[in-house]
Scaffold this motif. Structure first.
Motif, PDB file in Angstrom:
ATOM      1  N   ASP A  29       0.826  -1.204   0.000  1.00  0.00           N
ATOM      2  CA  ASP A  29       0.000   0.000   0.000  1.00  0.00           C
ATOM      3  C   ASP A  29       0.865   1.262   0.000  1.00  0.00           C
ATOM      4  O   ASP A  29       0.543   2.243  -0.673  1.00  0.00           O
ATOM      5  N   GLY A  30       1.954   1.236   0.749  1.00  0.00           N
ATOM      6  CA  GLY A  30       2.863   2.379   0.778  1.00  0.00           C
ATOM      7  C   GLY A  30       3.507   2.611  -0.570  1.00  0.00           C
ATOM      8  O   GLY A  30       3.628   3.756  -1.026  1.00  0.00           O
ATOM      9  N   LEU A  31       3.907   1.533  -1.217  1.00  0.00           N
ATOM     10  CA  LEU A  31       4.512   1.644  -2.544  1.00  0.00           C
ATOM     11  C   LEU A  31       3.497   2.174  -3.556  1.00  0.00           C
ATOM     12  O   LEU A  31       3.812   3.054  -4.365  1.00  0.00           O
ATOM     13  N   ARG A  32       2.280   1.690  -3.483  1.00  0.00           N
ATOM     14  CA  ARG A  32       1.217   2.160  -4.372  1.00  0.00           C
ATOM     15  C   ARG A  32       0.969   3.655  -4.161  1.00  0.00           C
ATOM     16  O   ARG A  32       0.823   4.420  -5.118  1.00  0.00           O
ATOM     17  N   GLU A  36       1.384   6.507  -6.987  1.00  0.00           N
ATOM     18  CA  GLU A  36       0.276   7.398  -7.338  1.00  0.00           C
ATOM     19  C   GLU A  36       0.664   8.861  -7.138  1.00  0.00           C
ATOM     20  O   GLU A  36       0.321   9.717  -7.952  1.00  0.00           O
ATOM     21  N   ALA A  37       1.375   9.149  -6.060  1.00  0.00           N
ATOM     22  CA  ALA A  37       1.774  10.529  -5.769  1.00  0.00           C
ATOM     23  C   ALA A  37       2.716  11.072  -6.836  1.00  0.00           C
ATOM     24  O   ALA A  37       2.783  12.291  -7.047  1.00  0.00           O
ATOM     25  N   ASN A  38       3.436  10.182  -7.509  1.00  0.00           N
ATOM     26  CA  ASN A  38       4.366  10.596  -8.559  1.00  0.00           C
ATOM     27  C   ASN A  38       3.805  10.306  -9.953  1.00  0.00           C
ATOM     28  O   ASN A  38       4.561  10.211 -10.925  1.00  0.00           O
ATOM     29  N   ASN A  39       2.477  10.148 -10.026  1.00  0.00           N
ATOM     30  CA  ASN A  39       1.780   9.930 -11.304  1.00  0.00           C
ATOM     31  C   ASN A  39       2.353   8.760 -12.108  1.00  0.00           C
ATOM     32  O   ASN A  39       2.386   8.808 -13.341  1.00  0.00           O
ATOM     33  N   TYR A  40       2.821   7.739 -11.421  1.00  0.00           N
ATOM     34  CA  TYR A  40       3.371   6.525 -12.040  1.00  0.00           C
ATOM     35  C   TYR A  40       4.520   6.835 -12.993  1.00  0.00           C
ATOM     36  O   TYR A  40       4.806   6.066 -13.905  1.00  0.00           O
ATOM     37  N   ASN A  41       5.195   7.956 -12.773  1.00  0.00           N
ATOM     38  CA  ASN A  41       6.335   8.353 -13.588  1.00  0.00           C
ATOM     39  C   ASN A  41       7.577   7.710 -12.983  1.00  0.00           C
ATOM     40  O   ASN A  41       7.979   8.031 -11.862  1.00  0.00           O
ATOM     41  N   ALA A  42       8.194   6.795 -13.730  1.00  0.00           N
ATOM     42  CA  ALA A  42       9.328   6.032 -13.218  1.00  0.00           C
ATOM     43  C   ALA A  42      10.484   6.939 -12.782  1.00  0.00           C
ATOM     44  O   ALA A  42      11.124   6.676 -11.752  1.00  0.00           O
ATOM     45  N   GLU A  43      10.765   7.979 -13.537  1.00  0.00           N
ATOM     46  CA  GLU A  43      11.853   8.884 -13.167  1.00  0.00           C
ATOM     47  C   GLU A  43      11.546   9.618 -11.868  1.00  0.00           C
ATOM     48  O   GLU A  43      12.421   9.780 -11.019  1.00  0.00           O
ATOM     49  N   ALA A  44      10.312  10.059 -11.709  1.00  0.00           N
ATOM     50  CA  ALA A  44       9.925  10.772 -10.483  1.00  0.00           C
ATOM     51  C   ALA A  44       9.969   9.838  -9.274  1.00  0.00           C
ATOM     52  O   ALA A  44      10.423  10.232  -8.196  1.00  0.00           O
ATOM     53  N   ILE A  45       9.535   8.605  -9.464  1.00  0.00           N
ATOM     54  CA  ILE A  45       9.568   7.625  -8.372  1.00  0.00           C
ATOM     55  C   ILE A  45      11.013   7.343  -7.980  1.00  0.00           C
ATOM     56  O   ILE A  45      11.365   7.326  -6.801  1.00  0.00           O
ATOM     57  N   GLY A  46      11.863   7.143  -8.971  1.00  0.00           N
ATOM     58  CA  GLY A  46      13.279   6.895  -8.704  1.00  0.00           C
ATOM     59  C   GLY A  46      13.940   8.064  -8.008  1.00  0.00           C
ATOM     60  O   GLY A  46      14.709   7.886  -7.059  1.00  0.00           O
ATOM     61  N   ARG A  47      13.627   9.269  -8.455  1.00  0.00           N
ATOM     62  CA  ARG A  47      14.183  10.472  -7.838  1.00  0.00           C
ATOM     63  C   ARG A  47      13.738  10.575  -6.377  1.00  0.00           C
ATOM     64  O   ARG A  47      14.524  10.904  -5.496  1.00  0.00           O
TER      65      ARG A  47
END
Length: 61
Positions: A29-32, A36-47
């Motif tokens: 749930d935390g990962l989800r 979601e908070a980063n709009n499923y943008n892989a670069e934003a999630i990685g950052r």
């Protein structure tokens, strides 16, 4: 047949409990939520995780 845990398995379990008790265990749930908070943008999630890493490492010391 009775199975017993090895000392290594016990140590790993204790470390996992320690991490959970200190709020450093990421749940699905935390990962989800993070995705979601980063709009499923892989670069934003990685950052996000790269920016979070120094904070996590500092707490471990």
């Amino acid at each position: 047949m009775k199975r017993t845990l090895t000392q290594k398995q016990i140590a790993d379990y204790e470390q996992l409990c320690h991490e959970r008790n200190n709020g450093r265990l990421l749940t699905p749930d935390g990962l989800r939520f993070i995705c979601e908070a980063n709009n499923y943008n892989a670069e934003a999630i990685g950052r996000y995780f790269l920016e979070l890493l120094p904070t996590i490492c500092k707490k471990e010391q």
